[in-house]
Design a protein around this motif. Structure first.
Motif, short mmCIF file in Angstrom:
data_model
loop_
_atom_site.label_atom_id
_atom_site.label_comp_id
_atom_site.label_asym_id
_atom_site.label_seq_id
_atom_site.Cartn_x
_atom_site.Cartn_y
_atom_site.Cartn_z
N VAL A 4 -16.87 -12.84 -8.42
CA VAL A 4 -17.07 -11.50 -8.98
C VAL A 4 -17.27 -10.51 -7.85
N THR A 5 -16.76 -9.29 -8.07
CA THR A 5 -16.84 -8.25 -7.05
C THR A 5 -17.70 -7.10 -7.56
N PHE A 6 -18.81 -6.86 -6.89
CA PHE A 6 -19.68 -5.74 -7.26
C PHE A 6 -19.22 -4.48 -6.54
N ILE A 7 -19.06 -3.39 -7.27
CA ILE A 7 -18.86 -2.09 -6.63
C ILE A 7 -20.18 -1.36 -6.76
N ILE A 57 -8.65 -3.71 -5.60
CA ILE A 57 -9.30 -4.46 -6.70
C ILE A 57 -8.30 -5.32 -7.48
N THR A 58 -7.07 -5.40 -7.00
CA THR A 58 -6.02 -6.10 -7.75
C THR A 58 -6.45 -7.50 -8.17
N LEU A 78 -10.54 3.46 -4.49
CA LEU A 78 -10.05 2.11 -4.81
C LEU A 78 -8.55 2.13 -4.98
N LYS A 79 -7.91 0.97 -4.75
CA LYS A 79 -6.48 0.87 -5.07
C LYS A 79 -6.24 -0.42 -5.85
N GLY A 80 -5.10 -0.48 -6.55
CA GLY A 80 -4.75 -1.66 -7.33
C GLY A 80 -5.32 -1.61 -8.73
N ILE A 101 -10.44 4.18 -13.62
CA ILE A 101 -10.21 3.03 -12.73
C ILE A 101 -9.24 2.06 -13.40
N PRO A 102 -8.07 1.80 -12.78
CA PRO A 102 -7.08 0.92 -13.42
C PRO A 102 -7.59 -0.52 -13.55
N SER A 103 -7.42 -1.08 -14.75
CA SER A 103 -7.80 -2.47 -14.99
C SER A 103 -7.03 -2.96 -16.21
#
Ligand code: NAP
Length: 253
Positions: A4-7, A57-58, A78-80, A101-103
């Motif tokens: 998991v990635t915390f921003i 974040i891809t 952010l990108k991705g 934010i793209p997801s």
């Protein structure tokens, strides 16, 4: 091991990371390398650390832990496109997240103050395909409960998010009452803490009305105290508190 990635490297990110550290690989993204290092030092494991500028974040499982006012600024850095974006941001709608934010998927999570002691009551809503993963992730910091809509999460925020403040008022007022009758302050506080700890256990498996019936004997002390609470309209005041907090949540979002 899932990652998991915390921003964001603040209080909420750290509370969640502490709960997840033994079962997930942790990555944390922030804007200050020293704060990222401090974040790692507060955990018992080695983690990945990255600065936010141009962070990709891809296909990542992202847990967004910044303040609601920071979303637009974060989005520019952010990108991705993330695999799934979990957001703990109070009052920030799925619509706002989707446009920022793209997801591929989005889930809102609303933890409460007790996340810092691993005992949050967290409510969740969003992409139903992530219901099980969301419950597993947020169970690491206490109880987690899925709700079917953002309306419900706003009502639940008025209950569980703001609830610690309401109970703190009750806790302080009950201790003050005991001091008023002559108990020493330290004794009153110790007894109040024990009361809340025991009550927290009891309420897990019993309806509140039955707990009350169990302690209220005919013509007794509890009945006298309970009648005083009803005369002052405490029940109605509690219901009004939820209504006012929910109304405010709607205004803010
Ligand atoms: N605390 C709670 O009990 C609670 C309960 C429910 C929901 N929440 C939600 O949790 C979220 C986070 O709260 P918190 O208590 O963890 O706040 P916090 O401790 O202030 O953490 C906010 C984090 O956002 C980071 N940040 C802000 N702007 C940034 C930027 N431009 N680039 C990178 N990072 C940036 C900050 O970085 P720096 O360290 O560099 O400043 C900090 O790490 C909030 O949205 C709140 O609504 C909190």
């Amino acid at each position: 091991m899932k990652k998991v990635t915390f921003i964001g490297n603040g209080n909420m990110a750290l509370s969640i990371a502490k709960g997840l550290q033994n079962e997930y690989a942790i990555e944390v993204v922030g804007r200050d390398i020293q704060k990222l290092q401090n974040f790692e030092n507060s955990l018992n494991v080695t983690i990945s650390k990255a600065l936010i500028d141009n962070f990709d974040i891809t296909d990542k499982t992202v847990i967004l832990c910044v303040k609601p006012a920071n979303v637009e600024e974060i989005a520019t850095k952010l990108k991705g496109e993330a695999k799934v974006l979990y957001s703990v941001l109070a009052g920030t709608t799925l619509k706002k997240l989707t446009s920022s934010i793209p997801s591929k998927a989005y889930v809102r999570a609303m933890p409460n103050l007790a996340a810092s002691v691993g005992a949050s009551m967290t409510t969740l809503t969003g992409d139903i395909a992530y219901k099980e993963e969301a419950l597993a992730l947020f169970s690491a910091i206490g109880k987690a409960h899925w709700l079917g809509s953002e309306k419900e999460i706003d009502i639940a925020t008025a209950l569980a998010g703001s609830g610690p403040a309401y109970l703190a008022l009750m806790a302080e007022a009950l201790a003050d009452g005991a001091v008023k009758e002559g108990l020493k302050r330290d004794d009153a506080m110790e007894i109040m803490r024990g009361l809340f700890k025991g009550f927290g256990e009891l309420i897990q498996n019993e309806h509140p009305a039955l707990l009350k019936d169990g302690v209220m004997s005919p013509g007794g002390t509890t009945a006298a105290g309970y009648a005083a609470l009803e005369e002052k309209g405490v029940r109605g005041a509690c219901m009004d508190a939820i209504e006012a907090a929910y109304k405010k949540a709607k205004e803010l979002s």
